[in-house]
Scaffold this motif. Structure first.
Motif, PDB file in Angstrom:
ATOM      1  N   ILE A   1      11.410  10.477  -3.943  1.00  0.00           N
ATOM      2  CA  ILE A   1      10.858   9.959  -5.022  1.00  0.00           C
ATOM      3  C   ILE A   1      11.500   7.975  -4.854  1.00  0.00           C
ATOM      4  CG2 ILE A   1      11.312   9.092  -7.061  1.00  0.00           C
ATOM      5  CD1 ILE A   1      12.166  11.519  -8.197  1.00  0.00           C
ATOM      6  N   LEU A   2      12.319   7.860  -3.792  1.00  0.00           N
ATOM      7  CA  LEU A   2      12.690   6.701  -4.307  1.00  0.00           C
ATOM      8  C   LEU A   2      11.992   5.685  -2.721  1.00  0.00           C
ATOM      9  CD1 LEU A   2      17.008   7.108  -4.411  1.00  0.00           C
ATOM     10  CD2 LEU A   2      15.425   5.650  -5.864  1.00  0.00           C
ATOM     11  N   ALA A   3      12.242   6.343  -1.957  1.00  0.00           N
ATOM     12  CA  ALA A   3      11.198   6.451  -0.796  1.00  0.00           C
ATOM     13  C   ALA A   3       9.666   6.115  -0.784  1.00  0.00           C
ATOM     14  CB  ALA A   3      10.953   7.293   0.277  1.00  0.00           C
ATOM     15  N   SER A   4       9.217   6.661  -1.917  1.00  0.00           N
ATOM     16  CA  SER A   4       7.895   6.672  -2.402  1.00  0.00           C
ATOM     17  C   SER A   4       7.518   5.590  -3.644  1.00  0.00           C
ATOM     18  CB  SER A   4       7.668   7.737  -3.082  1.00  0.00           C
ATOM     19  OG  SER A   4       7.409   9.105  -2.259  1.00  0.00           O
ATOM     20  N   ALA A   5       8.845   5.729  -3.852  1.00  0.00           N
ATOM     21  CA  ALA A   5       8.466   4.305  -4.933  1.00  0.00           C
ATOM     22  C   ALA A   5       8.352   3.030  -3.921  1.00  0.00           C
ATOM     23  CB  ALA A   5       9.169   4.173  -5.989  1.00  0.00           C
ATOM     24  N   ALA A   6       9.351   3.363  -3.522  1.00  0.00           N
ATOM     25  CA  ALA A   6       9.123   1.447  -2.223  1.00  0.00           C
ATOM     26  C   ALA A   6       8.180   1.354  -1.423  1.00  0.00           C
ATOM     27  CB  ALA A   6      10.311   1.970  -1.143  1.00  0.00           C
ATOM     28  N   LEU A   7       7.194   2.251  -1.346  1.00  0.00           N
ATOM     29  CA  LEU A   7       6.347   2.872  -0.832  1.00  0.00           C
ATOM     30  C   LEU A   7       5.112   1.539  -1.301  1.00  0.00           C
ATOM     31  CD1 LEU A   7       5.301   5.429   1.490  1.00  0.00           C
ATOM     32  CD2 LEU A   7       5.851   4.046   2.557  1.00  0.00           C
TER      33      LEU A   7
ATOM     34  N   LYS B   1     -11.334  11.384   1.066  1.00  0.00           N
ATOM     35  CA  LYS B   1     -12.314  10.494   1.782  1.00  0.00           C
ATOM     36  C   LYS B   1     -12.473  10.603   3.754  1.00  0.00           C
ATOM     37  CE  LYS B   1     -14.495   9.116  -2.018  1.00  0.00           C
ATOM     38  NZ  LYS B   1     -13.181   8.357  -2.770  1.00  0.00           N
ATOM     39  N   ALA B   2     -13.130  10.852   3.995  1.00  0.00           N
ATOM     40  CA  ALA B   2     -13.192  10.688   6.021  1.00  0.00           C
ATOM     41  C   ALA B   2     -12.612   9.078   5.883  1.00  0.00           C
ATOM     42  CB  ALA B   2     -14.255  10.903   6.470  1.00  0.00           C
ATOM     43  N   GLY B   3     -11.821   9.269   6.896  1.00  0.00           N
ATOM     44  CA  GLY B   3     -11.130   8.259   7.739  1.00  0.00           C
ATOM     45  C   GLY B   3      -9.885   7.456   6.483  1.00  0.00           C
ATOM     46  N   GLU B   4      -9.404   7.946   5.646  1.00  0.00           N
ATOM     47  CA  GLU B   4      -8.317   7.457   4.816  1.00  0.00           C
ATOM     48  C   GLU B   4      -7.051   8.519   5.346  1.00  0.00           C
ATOM     49  OE1 GLU B   4     -10.362   7.335   0.048  1.00  0.00           O
ATOM     50  OE2 GLU B   4      -9.120   8.814   0.840  1.00  0.00           O
ATOM     51  N   ARG B   5      -6.439   7.354   4.877  1.00  0.00           N
ATOM     52  CA  ARG B   5      -5.224   7.178   5.726  1.00  0.00           C
ATOM     53  C   ARG B   5      -4.459   7.986   4.563  1.00  0.00           C
ATOM     54  NH1 ARG B   5      -1.789   3.244   8.793  1.00  0.00           N
ATOM     55  NH2 ARG B   5      -0.873   4.813   9.702  1.00  0.00           N
ATOM     56  N   TRP B   6      -3.480   9.409   5.187  1.00  0.00           N
ATOM     57  CA  TRP B   6      -2.419   9.507   3.338  1.00  0.00           C
ATOM     58  C   TRP B   6      -1.249   9.783   3.760  1.00  0.00           C
ATOM     59  CZ3 TRP B   6      -3.552  10.580  -2.228  1.00  0.00           C
ATOM     60  CH2 TRP B   6      -4.651  10.134  -2.662  1.00  0.00           C
ATOM     61  N   LEU B   7      -0.628   9.732   3.288  1.00  0.00           N
ATOM     62  CA  LEU B   7       1.173   9.453   3.724  1.00  0.00           C
ATOM     63  C   LEU B   7       1.775  10.832   3.238  1.00  0.00           C
ATOM     64  CD1 LEU B   7       2.822   6.475   3.933  1.00  0.00           C
ATOM     65  CD2 LEU B   7       1.331   7.090   5.460  1.00  0.00           C
ATOM     66  N   LEU B   8       2.442  12.061   3.893  1.00  0.00           N
ATOM     67  CA  LEU B   8       2.991  12.976   3.160  1.00  0.00           C
ATOM     68  C   LEU B   8       4.441  12.743   3.118  1.00  0.00           C
ATOM     69  CD1 LEU B   8       3.336  16.039   2.261  1.00  0.00           C
ATOM     70  CD2 LEU B   8       3.446  16.478   4.500  1.00  0.00           C
ATOM     71  N   VAL B   9       4.975  12.426   1.861  1.00  0.00           N
ATOM     72  CA  VAL B   9       6.552  11.868   1.944  1.00  0.00           C
ATOM     73  C   VAL B   9       7.732  13.490   1.602  1.00  0.00           C
ATOM     74  CG1 VAL B   9       8.700  10.593   0.290  1.00  0.00           C
ATOM     75  CG2 VAL B   9       6.130   9.582   1.092  1.00  0.00           C
ATOM     76  N   THR B  10       8.479  13.757   2.003  1.00  0.00           N
ATOM     77  CA  THR B  10       8.955  14.904   1.365  1.00  0.00           C
ATOM     78  C   THR B  10      10.859  15.314   2.547  1.00  0.00           C
ATOM     79  OG1 THR B  10       9.182  17.628   1.699  1.00  0.00           O
ATOM     80  CG2 THR B  10       7.930  16.664   3.583  1.00  0.00           C
ATOM     81  N   SER B  11      11.063  15.894   2.528  1.00  0.00           N
ATOM     82  CA  SER B  11      12.748  16.289   3.384  1.00  0.00           C
ATOM     83  C   SER B  11      12.270  15.992   4.633  1.00  0.00           C
ATOM     84  CB  SER B  11      13.490  17.096   2.517  1.00  0.00           C
ATOM     85  OG  SER B  11      14.134  16.499   1.555  1.00  0.00           O
ATOM     86  N   ALA B  12      13.486  15.367   5.589  1.00  0.00           N
ATOM     87  CA  ALA B  12      12.456  15.936   7.251  1.00  0.00           C
ATOM     88  C   ALA B  12      13.053  16.689   7.699  1.00  0.00           C
ATOM     89  CB  ALA B  12      13.958  14.289   7.911  1.00  0.00           C
ATOM     90  N   TYR B  13      14.010  18.083   7.134  1.00  0.00           N
ATOM     91  CA  TYR B  13      14.203  19.233   7.464  1.00  0.00           C
ATOM     92  C   TYR B  13      12.908  19.690   6.904  1.00  0.00           C
ATOM     93  CZ  TYR B  13      15.561  20.544   3.245  1.00  0.00           C
ATOM     94  OH  TYR B  13      16.106  20.664   1.866  1.00  0.00           O
ATOM     95  N   HIS B  14      12.228  19.364   6.211  1.00  0.00           N
ATOM     96  CA  HIS B  14      10.764  19.939   5.938  1.00  0.00           C
ATOM     97  C   HIS B  14       9.563  19.505   5.979  1.00  0.00           C
ATOM     98  CE1 HIS B  14       8.764  20.526   1.763  1.00  0.00           C
ATOM     99  NE2 HIS B  14       8.774  22.521   2.026  1.00  0.00           N
ATOM    100  N   MET B  15       9.443  18.571   6.455  1.00  0.00           N
ATOM    101  CA  MET B  15       8.463  17.618   7.393  1.00  0.00           C
ATOM    102  C   MET B  15       7.308  19.096   8.272  1.00  0.00           C
ATOM    103  SD  MET B  15       6.655  15.473   6.783  1.00  0.00           S
ATOM    104  CE  MET B  15       7.408  14.165   6.078  1.00  0.00           C
ATOM    105  N   PRO B  16       7.765  19.630   9.190  1.00  0.00           N
ATOM    106  CA  PRO B  16       7.267  20.235   9.832  1.00  0.00           C
ATOM    107  C   PRO B  16       6.623  21.256   9.169  1.00  0.00           C
ATOM    108  CG  PRO B  16       8.988  19.909  11.381  1.00  0.00           C
ATOM    109  CD  PRO B  16       9.359  19.813   9.575  1.00  0.00           C
ATOM    110  N   ARG B  17       7.372  22.560   8.419  1.00  0.00           N
ATOM    111  CA  ARG B  17       6.454  23.775   7.461  1.00  0.00           C
ATOM    112  C   ARG B  17       4.773  22.709   6.020  1.00  0.00           C
ATOM    113  NH1 ARG B  17       8.627  27.553   2.834  1.00  0.00           N
ATOM    114  NH2 ARG B  17       9.987  25.531   3.235  1.00  0.00           N
ATOM    115  N   SER B  18       5.536  21.763   6.393  1.00  0.00           N
ATOM    116  CA  SER B  18       4.806  20.816   5.263  1.00  0.00           C
ATOM    117  C   SER B  18       2.895  20.967   5.479  1.00  0.00           C
ATOM    118  CB  SER B  18       5.357  19.600   4.417  1.00  0.00           C
ATOM    119  OG  SER B  18       6.591  19.786   3.759  1.00  0.00           O
ATOM    120  N   VAL B  19       4.013  19.691   6.961  1.00  0.00           N
ATOM    121  CA  VAL B  19       2.459  19.317   7.531  1.00  0.00           C
ATOM    122  C   VAL B  19       1.608  20.660   8.090  1.00  0.00           C
ATOM    123  CG1 VAL B  19       1.860  17.957  10.422  1.00  0.00           C
ATOM    124  CG2 VAL B  19       3.368  16.774   8.500  1.00  0.00           C
ATOM    125  N   GLY B  20       2.564  21.267   8.775  1.00  0.00           N
ATOM    126  CA  GLY B  20       1.575  22.207   9.108  1.00  0.00           C
ATOM    127  C   GLY B  20       0.622  22.943   7.740  1.00  0.00           C
TER     128      GLY B  20
END
Length: 266
Positions: A109-115, A180-199
């Protein structure tokens, strides 16, 4: 069915629950004709619990997960949106007190608010329902007020409150964000949880860029470090093993394309 199995068998197989269960069984067997077997189970339970709690095992499980994705590169331009995965707010306790209660992984939440402050035009999708089998409380219902208290306007927030696990996070976020095509979207989650989430997000067709937070391991030097606090070490083992179990289950059932998804889809 997958969700139910993950919340029953998956939880039973966590080291804490499984090893304590073996210990209790061993203690019960001490009063039977197979007391020697009971003693062996009891000793094995105590020894393995000690290894899990005091040894570097938790660091060894978490390190390859957390190092899979590098820090996000801001040089490529501003994102159109930010998807924040739930897991920070205890919805049931929040419902009991009528206010958002952050139980862990506050960095999400804190990192997302900063972003959000850094990129004032980016939309914020918070994806978090209830991870419990029986509960009407939803994380997203309390996340909105928390983001507003951190200076994020309500108009920028999109609350996804139906998801129960990471797969549904990906599916429902894709539907509600409609990237939309060409848009950049960030995914914020715990580092250990990132591989499964991105997959899982890739499997839905939602091309997200990893923004890992909430690290549990400092660096390679931790891989040989013992801990003096048993509960902290045991928690790392539980978190790491649960993540590897989730990756294996999702990969075996075809929900992700690779056992350990990385920065490149290939």
């Amino acid at each position: 069915m997958f969700f139910i199995l993950s919340k029953t068998i998956g939880i039973m197989l966590l080291p804490t629950n499984f090893l304590i269960g073996i210990g209790v069984l061993g203690a019960l067997l001490l009063a039977t004709r197979i007391a020697p077997a009971g003693r062996k189970l009891l000793i094995a339970s105590v020894m393995l619990l000690a290894i899990c709690g005091f040894s570097p095992l938790g660091y060894l499980l978490l390190y390859p997960l957390e190092q899979r994705f590098p820090p996000w590169d801001a040089a490529q331009g501003a994102p159109a949106g930010i998807v924040v995965l739930g897991g920070s707010i205890d919805a049931d306790v929040s419902a009991a007190h009528g206010v958002a209660v952050v139980a862990g992984a506050a960095d999400r939440i804190l990192a997302s608010a900063a972003l959000a402050h850094r990129y004032p035009n980016a939309r914020i999708v918070y994806s978090g329902g209830s991870p419990n089998l029986r509960s009407d409380a939803r994380e997203a219902d309390y996340a909105a007020s928390l983001f507003e208290s951190l200076g994020i306007s309500k108009e920028r927030l999109i609350m996804e409150r139906r998801s129960r696990n990471t797969q549904e996070n990906a599916e429902f976020s894709m539907a509600i964000a409609a990237p939309k095509a060409g848009e950049r979207w960030l995914l914020v989650t715990s580092a250990y949880h990132m591989p499964r989430s991105v997959g899982l997000f890739r499997k839905t067709g939602f091309a997200v860029e990893a923004y890992p937070v909430d690290w549990r391991v400092g660096g390679r030097e931790d891989l040989l470090r013992f801990t003096a606090f048993w509960l902290e070490g045991l928690d790392r083992v539980n978190v790491g093993l649960r993540e590897w179990m989730g990756l294996t289950a999702y990969w075996a059932t075809g929900k992700i394309d690779r056992l350990l998804p990385g920065p490149s889809p290939d």
